[in-house]
Design a protein around this motif. Structure first.
Motif, PDB file in Angstrom:
ATOM      1  N   PHE A 188      11.525   0.429 -12.787  1.00  0.00           N
ATOM      2  CA  PHE A 188      10.081   0.612 -12.835  1.00  0.00           C
ATOM      3  C   PHE A 188       9.375  -0.736 -12.695  1.00  0.00           C
ATOM      4  N   VAL A 189       8.261  -0.729 -11.955  1.00  0.00           N
ATOM      5  CA  VAL A 189       7.463  -1.940 -11.783  1.00  0.00           C
ATOM      6  C   VAL A 189       6.069  -1.764 -12.406  1.00  0.00           C
ATOM      7  N   ALA A 190       5.355  -0.730 -11.970  1.00  0.00           N
ATOM      8  CA  ALA A 190       3.990  -0.523 -12.447  1.00  0.00           C
ATOM      9  C   ALA A 190       3.575   0.915 -12.168  1.00  0.00           C
ATOM     10  N   ALA A 191       2.585   1.390 -12.943  1.00  0.00           N
ATOM     11  CA  ALA A 191       2.092   2.753 -12.754  1.00  0.00           C
ATOM     12  C   ALA A 191       0.607   2.818 -13.038  1.00  0.00           C
ATOM     13  N   ILE A 192      -0.038   3.854 -12.472  1.00  0.00           N
ATOM     14  CA  ILE A 192      -1.460   4.071 -12.691  1.00  0.00           C
ATOM     15  C   ILE A 192      -1.729   5.562 -12.670  1.00  0.00           C
ATOM     16  N   THR A 193      -2.595   6.019 -13.576  1.00  0.00           N
ATOM     17  CA  THR A 193      -3.000   7.420 -13.543  1.00  0.00           C
ATOM     18  C   THR A 193      -4.156   7.543 -12.573  1.00  0.00           C
ATOM     19  N   TRP A 194      -4.099   8.581 -11.761  1.00  0.00           N
ATOM     20  CA  TRP A 194      -4.999   8.641 -10.623  1.00  0.00           C
ATOM     21  C   TRP A 194      -6.465   8.760 -11.047  1.00  0.00           C
ATOM     22  N   VAL A 195      -6.743   9.586 -12.029  1.00  0.00           N
ATOM     23  CA  VAL A 195      -8.138   9.838 -12.392  1.00  0.00           C
ATOM     24  C   VAL A 195      -8.678   8.786 -13.353  1.00  0.00           C
ATOM     25  N   SER A 196      -7.952   8.497 -14.419  1.00  0.00           N
ATOM     26  CA  SER A 196      -8.475   7.591 -15.446  1.00  0.00           C
ATOM     27  C   SER A 196      -8.191   6.128 -15.172  1.00  0.00           C
ATOM     28  N   GLY A 197      -7.252   5.855 -14.279  1.00  0.00           N
ATOM     29  CA  GLY A 197      -6.949   4.477 -13.929  1.00  0.00           C
ATOM     30  C   GLY A 197      -6.205   3.694 -14.995  1.00  0.00           C
ATOM     31  N   ILE A 198      -5.551   4.373 -15.914  1.00  0.00           N
ATOM     32  CA  ILE A 198      -4.754   3.685 -16.927  1.00  0.00           C
ATOM     33  C   ILE A 198      -3.508   3.108 -16.281  1.00  0.00           C
ATOM     34  N   ALA A 223     -10.816   7.463  -2.792  1.00  0.00           N
ATOM     35  CA  ALA A 223     -11.401   7.944  -1.540  1.00  0.00           C
ATOM     36  C   ALA A 223     -10.407   7.869  -0.389  1.00  0.00           C
ATOM     37  N   LYS A 224      -9.524   6.884  -0.465  1.00  0.00           N
ATOM     38  CA  LYS A 224      -8.523   6.716   0.599  1.00  0.00           C
ATOM     39  C   LYS A 224      -7.171   7.305   0.215  1.00  0.00           C
ATOM     40  N   ASN A 225      -7.068   7.871  -1.003  1.00  0.00           N
ATOM     41  CA  ASN A 225      -5.781   8.397  -1.478  1.00  0.00           C
ATOM     42  C   ASN A 225      -4.674   7.351  -1.347  1.00  0.00           C
ATOM     43  N   THR A 226      -4.989   6.135  -1.725  1.00  0.00           N
ATOM     44  CA  THR A 226      -4.050   5.029  -1.554  1.00  0.00           C
ATOM     45  C   THR A 226      -3.918   4.244  -2.857  1.00  0.00           C
ATOM     46  N   VAL A 227      -2.692   3.874  -3.151  1.00  0.00           N
ATOM     47  CA  VAL A 227      -2.383   3.039  -4.304  1.00  0.00           C
ATOM     48  C   VAL A 227      -1.885   1.690  -3.794  1.00  0.00           C
ATOM     49  N   TYR A 228      -2.283   0.633  -4.469  1.00  0.00           N
ATOM     50  CA  TYR A 228      -1.931  -0.714  -4.040  1.00  0.00           C
ATOM     51  C   TYR A 228      -1.122  -1.420  -5.130  1.00  0.00           C
ATOM     52  N   LEU A 229      -0.325  -2.378  -4.696  1.00  0.00           N
ATOM     53  CA  LEU A 229       0.358  -3.270  -5.630  1.00  0.00           C
ATOM     54  C   LEU A 229       0.137  -4.688  -5.125  1.00  0.00           C
ATOM     55  N   GLN A 230      -0.731  -5.413  -5.802  1.00  0.00           N
ATOM     56  CA  GLN A 230      -0.972  -6.815  -5.479  1.00  0.00           C
ATOM     57  C   GLN A 230       0.067  -7.647  -6.218  1.00  0.00           C
ATOM     58  N   MET A 231       0.835  -8.395  -5.463  1.00  0.00           N
ATOM     59  CA  MET A 231       1.915  -9.194  -6.048  1.00  0.00           C
ATOM     60  C   MET A 231       1.633 -10.668  -5.812  1.00  0.00           C
ATOM     61  N   ASN A 232       1.445 -11.401  -6.895  1.00  0.00           N
ATOM     62  CA  ASN A 232       1.167 -12.832  -6.833  1.00  0.00           C
ATOM     63  C   ASN A 232       2.290 -13.613  -7.501  1.00  0.00           C
ATOM     64  N   SER A 233       2.328 -14.896  -7.228  1.00  0.00           N
ATOM     65  CA  SER A 233       3.337 -15.778  -7.834  1.00  0.00           C
ATOM     66  C   SER A 233       4.735 -15.180  -7.690  1.00  0.00           C
ATOM     67  N   LEU A 234       5.041 -14.762  -6.481  1.00  0.00           N
ATOM     68  CA  LEU A 234       6.318 -14.087  -6.243  1.00  0.00           C
ATOM     69  C   LEU A 234       7.500 -15.023  -6.455  1.00  0.00           C
ATOM     70  N   LYS A 235       8.591 -14.431  -6.954  1.00  0.00           N
ATOM     71  CA  LYS A 235       9.819 -15.175  -7.240  1.00  0.00           C
ATOM     72  C   LYS A 235      10.959 -14.571  -6.418  1.00  0.00           C
ATOM     73  N   SER A 260       0.844  -1.192   0.000  1.00  0.00           N
ATOM     74  CA  SER A 260       0.000   0.000   0.000  1.00  0.00           C
ATOM     75  C   SER A 260       0.880   1.242   0.000  1.00  0.00           C
ATOM     76  N   CYS A 261       0.387   2.290  -0.650  1.00  0.00           N
ATOM     77  CA  CYS A 261       1.064   3.583  -0.649  1.00  0.00           C
ATOM     78  C   CYS A 261       0.009   4.637  -0.322  1.00  0.00           C
ATOM     79  N   ALA A 262       0.083   5.178   0.874  1.00  0.00           N
ATOM     80  CA  ALA A 262      -0.863   6.203   1.302  1.00  0.00           C
ATOM     81  C   ALA A 262      -0.286   7.578   0.988  1.00  0.00           C
ATOM     82  N   ALA A 263      -1.027   8.349   0.202  1.00  0.00           N
ATOM     83  CA  ALA A 263      -0.565   9.663  -0.232  1.00  0.00           C
ATOM     84  C   ALA A 263      -1.316  10.765   0.500  1.00  0.00           C
ATOM     85  N   SER A 264      -0.602  11.812   0.891  1.00  0.00           N
ATOM     86  CA  SER A 264      -1.240  12.922   1.595  1.00  0.00           C
ATOM     87  C   SER A 264      -0.493  14.213   1.315  1.00  0.00           C
ATOM     88  N   GLY A 265      -1.132  15.325   1.617  1.00  0.00           N
ATOM     89  CA  GLY A 265      -0.466  16.623   1.543  1.00  0.00           C
ATOM     90  C   GLY A 265      -0.798  17.460   0.332  1.00  0.00           C
TER      91      GLY A 265
END
Length: 119
Positions: free
Chosen positions: A47-57, A75-87, A21-26
């Motif tokens: 770089f691993v992954a990115a997302i645009t805040w409004v459009s969700g691309i 609503a929570k100003n939070t970005v998540y990274l779900q990591m599966n099948s970790l190596k 989780s990445c909680a953003a504030s300020g």
């Protein structure tokens, strides 16, 4: 004061999952792109992954496509990274970053969270 605070790292066996989780504030981040990077010992930050805040691309590094998923909860100003099948090669410090959509450089960084994947 802008803050990005990562959490959710830890030790997991190969094949397991973690959610960061990445909680953003300020400030308002509607014009920002949020991203996850990682840095393994002796290697450059990548770089691993990115997302645009409004459009969700979303976009992903080839090495994590199909295994990782980035998402946001506006609503929570939070970005998540779900990591599966970790190596084991996913072991690194994972950082959250934010940059304006119109810029190439990242303006803000979190302190990082350690992810360790055991074989």
């Amino acid at each position: 004061q802008v803050q990005l605070v990562e959490s959710g790292g830890g030790l997991v066996q190969a094949g397991g999952s973690l959610r960061l989780s990445c909680a953003a504030s300020g400030r308002t981040f509607s014009s920002y792109l949020m991203a996850w990077f990682r840095q393994a010992p002796g290697k450059e930050r990548e770089f691993v992954a990115a997302i645009t805040w409004v459009s969700g691309i979303t976009s992903y590094a080839e090495s994590v496509k199909g295994r990782f998923a980035i998402s946001s909860d506006n609503a929570k100003n939070t970005v998540y990274l779900q990591m599966n099948s970790l190596k084991p090669e996913d072991t690194a410090v994972y950082y959250c970053g934010a940059r304006l959509l119109s810029k190439g450089e990242y303006d803000y960084w979190g302190q990082g969270t350690q992810v360790t994947v055991s074989a």
